[in-house]
Design a protein around this motif. Structure first.
Motif, PDB file in Angstrom:
ATOM      1  N   ARG A 192       0.824  -1.105  -0.042  1.00 47.08           N
ATOM      2  CA  ARG A 192      -0.022   0.138   0.098  1.00 47.08           C
ATOM      3  C   ARG A 192       0.991   1.284   0.139  1.00 47.08           C
ATOM      4  O   ARG A 192       0.704   2.203  -0.682  1.00 47.08           O
ATOM      5  CB  ARG A 192      -0.888   0.060   1.214  1.00 47.08           C
ATOM      6  CG  ARG A 192      -0.545   0.148   2.517  1.00 47.08           C
ATOM      7  CD  ARG A 192      -1.481   0.418   3.582  1.00 47.08           C
ATOM      8  NE  ARG A 192      -2.299  -0.982   3.721  1.00 47.08           N
ATOM      9  CZ  ARG A 192      -3.322  -1.126   4.601  1.00 47.08           C
ATOM     10  NH1 ARG A 192      -3.475  -0.266   5.476  1.00 47.08           N
ATOM     11  NH2 ARG A 192      -3.975  -2.437   4.168  1.00 47.08           N
ATOM     12  N   VAL A 193       1.858   1.178   0.593  1.00 45.99           N
ATOM     13  CA  VAL A 193       2.710   2.286   0.622  1.00 45.99           C
ATOM     14  C   VAL A 193       3.294   2.665  -0.751  1.00 45.99           C
ATOM     15  O   VAL A 193       3.649   3.744  -1.145  1.00 45.99           O
ATOM     16  CB  VAL A 193       3.941   2.374   2.056  1.00 45.99           C
ATOM     17  CG1 VAL A 193       4.999   3.507   1.884  1.00 45.99           C
ATOM     18  CG2 VAL A 193       3.286   2.410   3.169  1.00 45.99           C
ATOM     19  N   LYS A 194       3.814   1.604  -1.312  1.00 44.98           N
ATOM     20  CA  LYS A 194       4.428   1.684  -2.398  1.00 44.98           C
ATOM     21  C   LYS A 194       3.374   2.196  -3.689  1.00 44.98           C
ATOM     22  O   LYS A 194       3.576   3.205  -4.535  1.00 44.98           O
ATOM     23  CB  LYS A 194       4.948   0.507  -3.116  1.00 44.98           C
ATOM     24  CG  LYS A 194       6.251   0.126  -2.626  1.00 44.98           C
ATOM     25  CD  LYS A 194       6.765  -1.247  -2.939  1.00 44.98           C
ATOM     26  CE  LYS A 194       7.423  -1.003  -4.533  1.00 44.98           C
ATOM     27  NZ  LYS A 194       8.137  -2.184  -5.072  1.00 44.98           N
ATOM     28  N   ILE A 195       2.198   1.807  -3.532  1.00 46.37           N
ATOM     29  CA  ILE A 195       0.936   2.526  -4.472  1.00 46.37           C
ATOM     30  C   ILE A 195       0.950   4.038  -4.142  1.00 46.37           C
ATOM     31  O   ILE A 195       0.987   4.890  -4.965  1.00 46.37           O
ATOM     32  CB  ILE A 195      -0.196   1.734  -4.121  1.00 46.37           C
ATOM     33  CG1 ILE A 195      -0.063   0.185  -4.518  1.00 46.37           C
ATOM     34  CG2 ILE A 195      -1.340   2.567  -4.889  1.00 46.37           C
ATOM     35  CD1 ILE A 195      -1.326  -0.499  -4.200  1.00 46.37           C
ATOM     36  N   LEU A 196       0.831   4.333  -2.792  1.00 49.98           N
ATOM     37  CA  LEU A 196       0.560   5.636  -2.198  1.00 49.98           C
ATOM     38  C   LEU A 196       2.121   6.698  -2.649  1.00 49.98           C
ATOM     39  O   LEU A 196       1.637   7.518  -3.271  1.00 49.98           O
ATOM     40  CB  LEU A 196       0.299   5.702  -0.764  1.00 49.98           C
ATOM     41  CG  LEU A 196      -1.004   5.191  -0.265  1.00 49.98           C
ATOM     42  CD1 LEU A 196      -0.999   4.965   1.224  1.00 49.98           C
ATOM     43  CD2 LEU A 196      -2.131   5.960  -0.685  1.00 49.98           C
ATOM     44  N   HIS A 197       3.052   6.049  -2.597  1.00 49.60           N
ATOM     45  CA  HIS A 197       4.245   6.770  -3.132  1.00 49.60           C
ATOM     46  C   HIS A 197       4.073   7.193  -4.379  1.00 49.60           C
ATOM     47  O   HIS A 197       4.498   8.400  -4.689  1.00 49.60           O
ATOM     48  CB  HIS A 197       5.467   5.870  -2.540  1.00 49.60           C
ATOM     49  CG  HIS A 197       6.668   6.537  -2.961  1.00 49.60           C
ATOM     50  ND1 HIS A 197       7.777   5.666  -3.326  1.00 49.60           N
ATOM     51  CD2 HIS A 197       7.239   7.896  -2.752  1.00 49.60           C
ATOM     52  CE1 HIS A 197       8.852   6.933  -3.349  1.00 49.60           C
ATOM     53  NE2 HIS A 197       8.376   8.006  -3.114  1.00 49.60           N
TER      54      HIS A 197
END
Length: 204
Positions: A192-197
């Protein structure tokens, strides 16, 4: 209850919209759909005779069923604090914002079941390490979280995947497994963090 928290609700449409509510420090969160078809998260137990209620043990990482490619971003919250910390420590502000989004949904008073606190969900040891005196102060919390990210980036040779995993599971876990730890929570957090990033990077 330590303080009033605003939180979010999700409309069952193409767009996720978030509402205000109060979250208590015991981190028990109840989820139900109200009369308007809106998914509500609250620390106050709803009437089980009126609603179908789902209980969550935490607020941030326990949220499931969200399309992280579509859920609305927040480019404005704590912009001056994020920009200042990003410039001071040389950390991509999109990464800072992605971490904050995944960790607390931009809630200053957020408290996890594990004891992580504030916008960037700092554990007590991290607070001590980076000399945080008021973990619920946005400036201090963002400064310490960003400083920790800067340290992790150096420690893991700018490997973003390992940095993100270490922010969730701790740097020792990443070192012990010589890469991403085989924890479901950490792997989901990384996803999820990679998507948001990547999405936050699209807006300067």
């Amino acid at each position: 209850m330590r303080a009033r928290l605003s939180s979010f609700f999700v409309m069952f449409s193409a767009v996720f919209v978030f509402n205000l509510l109060s979250i208590s420090t015991h981190a028990q969160v109840y989820e139900y759909v109200n009369e308007d078809g809106i998914k509500v998260l609250t620390s106050r137990k709803p009437d089980a005779n009126k609603y179908t209620v789902t209980e969550h043990g935490c607020f941030g990482m326990c949220r499931t069923g969200i399309n992280w490619h579509d859920t609305p971003l927040n480019h404005d919250a704590y912009a001056s604090e994020v920009n200042a910390a990003s410039a001071q420590y040389g950390v991509d502000k999109a990464l800072v914002r992605a971490i904050m989004h995944a960790e607390s949904w931009f809630e200053t008073q957020a408290l996890s079941h594990a004891g992580a606190q504030g916008l960037m969900q700092l554990m007590p040891a991290t607070q001590t390490r980076f000399e945080v005196t008021d973990v619920y102060d946005p400036r201090q919390n963002i400064q310490a979280g960003t400083q920790y990210l800067a340290w992790l980036l150096t420690e893991f040779d700018q490997d973003i995947d390992r940095v993100i995993a270490a922010y969730n599971a701790g740097e020792n876990a990443v070192k012990r497994y010589q890469g991403i730890p085989p924890f479901n929570e950490t792997r989901e957090y990384l996803r999820r963090v990679k998507i948001l990033h990547s999405r936050y990077q699209l807006v300067p």
